[in-house]
Design a protein around this motif. Structure first.
Motif, PDB file in Angstrom:
ATOM      1  N   LEU A  89       0.844  -1.204   0.000  1.00 20.70           N
ATOM      2  CA  LEU A  89       0.000   0.000   0.000  1.00 20.70           C
ATOM      3  C   LEU A  89       0.871   1.243   0.000  1.00 20.70           C
ATOM      4  CD1 LEU A  89      -2.677   1.613   0.452  1.00 20.70           C
ATOM      5  CD2 LEU A  89      -2.245   1.347   2.899  1.00 20.70           C
ATOM      6  N   PHE A  90       0.597   2.153  -0.924  1.00 26.55           N
ATOM      7  CA  PHE A  90       1.212   3.470  -0.940  1.00 26.55           C
ATOM      8  C   PHE A  90       0.115   4.498  -0.662  1.00 26.55           C
ATOM      9  CE2 PHE A  90       4.051   0.929  -3.582  1.00 26.55           C
ATOM     10  CZ  PHE A  90       5.303   1.291  -3.088  1.00 26.55           C
ATOM     11  N   GLY A  91       0.135   5.083   0.527  1.00 23.46           N
ATOM     12  CA  GLY A  91      -0.879   6.065   0.889  1.00 23.46           C
ATOM     13  C   GLY A  91      -0.479   7.501   0.573  1.00 23.46           C
ATOM     14  N   GLU A  92       0.663   7.662  -0.085  1.00 19.57           N
ATOM     15  CA  GLU A  92       1.197   9.010  -0.290  1.00 19.57           C
ATOM     16  C   GLU A  92       0.401   9.814  -1.322  1.00 19.57           C
ATOM     17  OE1 GLU A  92       3.390   6.903   2.163  1.00 19.57           O
ATOM     18  OE2 GLU A  92       3.131   6.205   0.096  1.00 19.57           O
ATOM     19  N   SER A  93      -0.279   9.133  -2.249  1.00 20.96           N
ATOM     20  CA  SER A  93      -1.138   9.871  -3.167  1.00 20.96           C
ATOM     21  C   SER A  93      -2.292  10.528  -2.412  1.00 20.96           C
ATOM     22  CB  SER A  93      -1.670   8.942  -4.265  1.00 20.96           C
ATOM     23  OG  SER A  93      -2.345   7.831  -3.702  1.00 20.96           O
ATOM     24  N   HIS A  98      -4.784  15.660  -0.305  1.00 21.47           N
ATOM     25  CA  HIS A  98      -5.268  16.510   0.783  1.00 21.47           C
ATOM     26  C   HIS A  98      -4.539  17.852   0.816  1.00 21.47           C
ATOM     27  CE1 HIS A  98      -8.106  13.953   2.804  1.00 21.47           C
ATOM     28  NE2 HIS A  98      -7.227  12.975   2.999  1.00 21.47           N
ATOM     29  N   TYR A  99      -3.235  17.825   0.654  1.00 24.25           N
ATOM     30  CA  TYR A  99      -2.421  19.017   0.889  1.00 24.25           C
ATOM     31  C   TYR A  99      -2.201  19.883  -0.347  1.00 24.25           C
ATOM     32  CZ  TYR A  99      -1.108  16.924   5.369  1.00 24.25           C
ATOM     33  OH  TYR A  99      -1.126  16.389   6.625  1.00 24.25           O
ATOM     34  N   PHE A 100      -2.241  19.286  -1.547  1.00 21.66           N
ATOM     35  CA  PHE A 100      -1.803  20.013  -2.737  1.00 21.66           C
ATOM     36  C   PHE A 100      -2.907  20.237  -3.777  1.00 21.66           C
ATOM     37  CE2 PHE A 100       2.206  18.386  -1.067  1.00 21.66           C
ATOM     38  CZ  PHE A 100       3.084  19.439  -1.278  1.00 21.66           C
ATOM     39  N   TRP A 101      -4.148  19.817  -3.483  1.00 22.33           N
ATOM     40  CA  TRP A 101      -5.171  19.899  -4.528  1.00 22.33           C
ATOM     41  C   TRP A 101      -5.379  21.326  -5.016  1.00 22.33           C
ATOM     42  CZ3 TRP A 101      -7.501  15.883  -6.998  1.00 22.33           C
ATOM     43  CH2 TRP A 101      -8.476  16.238  -7.942  1.00 22.33           C
ATOM     44  N   ARG A 102      -5.387  22.275  -4.127  1.00 23.90           N
ATOM     45  CA  ARG A 102      -5.716  23.641  -4.536  1.00 23.90           C
ATOM     46  C   ARG A 102      -4.646  24.251  -5.443  1.00 23.90           C
ATOM     47  NH1 ARG A 102      -4.389  28.459  -1.586  1.00 23.90           N
ATOM     48  NH2 ARG A 102      -2.708  28.191  -0.076  1.00 23.90           N
ATOM     49  N   TYR A 103      -3.455  23.720  -5.405  1.00 26.51           N
ATOM     50  CA  TYR A 103      -2.408  24.213  -6.293  1.00 26.51           C
ATOM     51  C   TYR A 103      -2.496  23.553  -7.668  1.00 26.51           C
ATOM     52  CZ  TYR A 103      -0.677  25.575  -1.727  1.00 26.51           C
ATOM     53  OH  TYR A 103      -0.591  26.101  -0.468  1.00 26.51           O
ATOM     54  N   HIS A 104      -3.081  22.356  -7.699  1.00 26.86           N
ATOM     55  CA  HIS A 104      -3.185  21.583  -8.930  1.00 26.86           C
ATOM     56  C   HIS A 104      -4.382  22.003  -9.792  1.00 26.86           C
ATOM     57  CE1 HIS A 104      -4.544  17.964 -11.173  1.00 26.86           C
ATOM     58  NE2 HIS A 104      -5.641  18.071 -10.467  1.00 26.86           N
ATOM     59  N   LEU A 123       0.864  16.706  -7.572  1.00 26.30           N
ATOM     60  CA  LEU A 123       0.090  15.482  -7.807  1.00 26.30           C
ATOM     61  C   LEU A 123       0.680  14.689  -8.970  1.00 26.30           C
ATOM     62  CD1 LEU A 123      -2.077  17.011  -6.004  1.00 26.30           C
ATOM     63  CD2 LEU A 123      -3.759  15.691  -7.280  1.00 26.30           C
ATOM     64  N   ARG A 124       1.020  15.390 -10.056  1.00 29.02           N
ATOM     65  CA  ARG A 124       1.631  14.702 -11.193  1.00 29.02           C
ATOM     66  C   ARG A 124       2.966  14.063 -10.788  1.00 29.02           C
ATOM     67  NH1 ARG A 124       1.413  14.736 -16.706  1.00 29.02           N
ATOM     68  NH2 ARG A 124      -0.258  16.282 -16.690  1.00 29.02           N
ATOM     69  N   THR A 125       3.752  14.775 -10.015  1.00 25.11           N
ATOM     70  CA  THR A 125       5.055  14.266  -9.596  1.00 25.11           C
ATOM     71  C   THR A 125       4.913  12.988  -8.786  1.00 25.11           C
ATOM     72  OG1 THR A 125       5.993  16.505  -9.568  1.00 25.11           O
ATOM     73  CG2 THR A 125       7.156  14.823  -8.308  1.00 25.11           C
TER      74      THR A 125
END
Length: 451
Positions: A89-93, A98-104, A123-125
């Motif tokens: 499991l990778f929960g980092e996405s 949560h933290y970066f959506w508004r910048y994306h 998010l892309r990174t």
């Protein structure tokens, strides 16, 4: 718990700061091997501090470092055995959403056009990094292996409006707040400031000691006071915990709650019916759109022996122009729905909630046993377990939720079931100790899930 294989538990295991200890690893001696060979293992990227300091570049670096650390450990273990079933499991996405959506998202009410490109591309990174890790696993798969990629939910943006659910319950006559004098307001503000200071400045071991000793009752009373101290329970029929991860409403039931007023039986059902009707009629004061998409009685959602532990009503909140409402305690607001200023939205407590969960996730399957080019239209998250058991030629317990996704598979073998063994829950470890529970809370605070 002992298993036929290895297990490293996730971010809810009682490690310190996202790490795991020997109680979260089986066999226990594996942890020392991972430290010796790979420098250890981290279950999660603890970035709440960086987010609150607006050091999102450092937060992104920690997320990417955690993905790489997990990948090294997973690939090390993957190559040690000829596995029947291997899962990582990778929960980092999730964290990144949560933290970066508004910048994306340029359409977000909280979009910051002046943000660095590194934040806008976060998010892309992260997904490119996960894709690269996936490629490393695919390169090592045996020809007969089946590959399943799934998420437990989707993601989307959180907008600029906040719900104070208990204010709405007050407005509708289901909840009453106490009138607070100046001293009570000062007491609440001081207690909240003390809590924030303790979480910010006290070392983790001191906080754990506070919860282990006699002061544990005092800490719990203080938390209860901050959450529910303003409610006049003798005049309250229903209340909400106002937690976006647990969209629910509880009834103040006589005999169940300490100061319950709702009689079990007929009155209980009447109040639930009234609440559902009013929730469905709740409208956004600006747009006129429904705030609630659906509301269910708990027995309409859950089944089994523990339904009585579930909230009395489960609520699915509607989206506001495609974006989630935010949530915060009603003591911080005067109206059921408020539009927040840019300063409020970007402050601590909201900055890390500019993206939130959506119902629909992804499911991708590949391999010799999987039909190519098929589109699944009715897959559910509970279908994964029986489908994987079927791929492993393991009979499916007859009490297991979900179904085998036969439309996705090339195999023509019949689905086999087995009588569920009621004794399978015996022998598992006891609940966490107070110290372990505090370690889990430390991790959840670091991820921004609890305050």
């Amino acid at each position: 718990d002992p298993i036929n294989g290895v297990m490293i538990c996730g971010f809810e295991s009682p490690g310190a700061g996202g790490a795991v200890d020997e109680n979260a690893v089986y066999p226990p001696e594996l942890l020392a091997e991972l430290h010796q060979q790979l420098g250890g293992y981290r279950a999660s990227a603890q970035i709440k501090k960086e987010v609150e300091q607006n050091n999102l570049t450092r937060a992104l670096d920690k997320i990417l470092d955690t993905i790489e650390s997990k990948a090294r450990v997973a690939l090390y273990l993957f190559e040690k055995e000829d596995w029947d079933c291997f899962m990582v499991l990778f929960g980092e996405s999730d964290l990144t959403g949560h933290y970066f959506w508004r910048y994306h998202d340029p359409r977000s009410p909280r979009y910051d056009p002046a943000a660095p490109d590194q934040w806008k591309n976060a998010l892309r990174t992260v997904y490119e990094k996960l894709d690269e890790v996936l490629g490393r696993f695919i390169a090592r798969l045996a020809p007969h292996a089946s590959l399943v990629i799934m998420s437990d939910h989707g993601f989307g943006g959180t907008g600029n409006k906040v719900l104070h659910i208990n204010r709405w319950l007050e407005q509708e006559g289901f909840l009453a707040f106490r009138r607070r004098g100046v001293m009570q307001r000062v007491q609440t503000a001081a207690l909240n400031a003390a809590k924030i200071a303790a979480l910010t400045f006290l070392p983790a071991w001191v906080r754990r000691e506070l919860l282990r000793r006699r002061s544990k009752e005092l800490v719990n009373r203080a938390e209860s006071f901050l959450r529910f101290g303003d409610i006049a329970w003798a005049r309250t029929q229903a209340y909400a915990e106002e937690n976006p991860y647990h969209p629910a409403i509880w009834l103040n039931v006589k005999g169940r709650e300490p100061q319950g007023v709702v009689e079990p039986g007929e009155e209980y059902e009447q109040v639930r019916s009234q609440l559902i009707e009013r929730l469905r009629a709740w409208r956004d004061p600006q747009s006129g759109a429904p705030i609630v998409e659906a509301a269910w009685r708990r027995e309409e959602v859950y089944h089994g022996d523990c339904v009585e532990r579930a909230p009395d009503l489960i609520v699915k909140w509607a989206l506001d122009g495609g974006y989630n409402y935010a949530y915060r305690p009603s003591r911080q607001g005067k109206l059921p729905v408020e539009t927040l200023s840019a300063a409020e939205l970007n402050g601590v407590g909201f900055r890390n909630k500019n993206g939130n969960h959506r119902d629909d996730g992804i499911l991708i399957m590949a391999g010799a046993a999987v039909r190519k080019g098929e589109t699944l239209t009715s897959a559910n998250i509970v279908d994964l377990a029986p489908t994987i058991l079927h791929l492993l030629d393991v009979p499916i317990p007859d009490d297991m939720d979900g179904r085998v996704l036969t439309e996705a598979l090339t195999t023509t073998k019949d689905v086999t079931t087995i009588k569920a063994d009621e004794s399978t829950d015996e022998g598992f470890a006891e609940a966490y100790t107070a110290e372990e529970s505090e370690k889990v809370k430390e991790t959840l605070r670091g991820l921004g899930y609890i305050d």
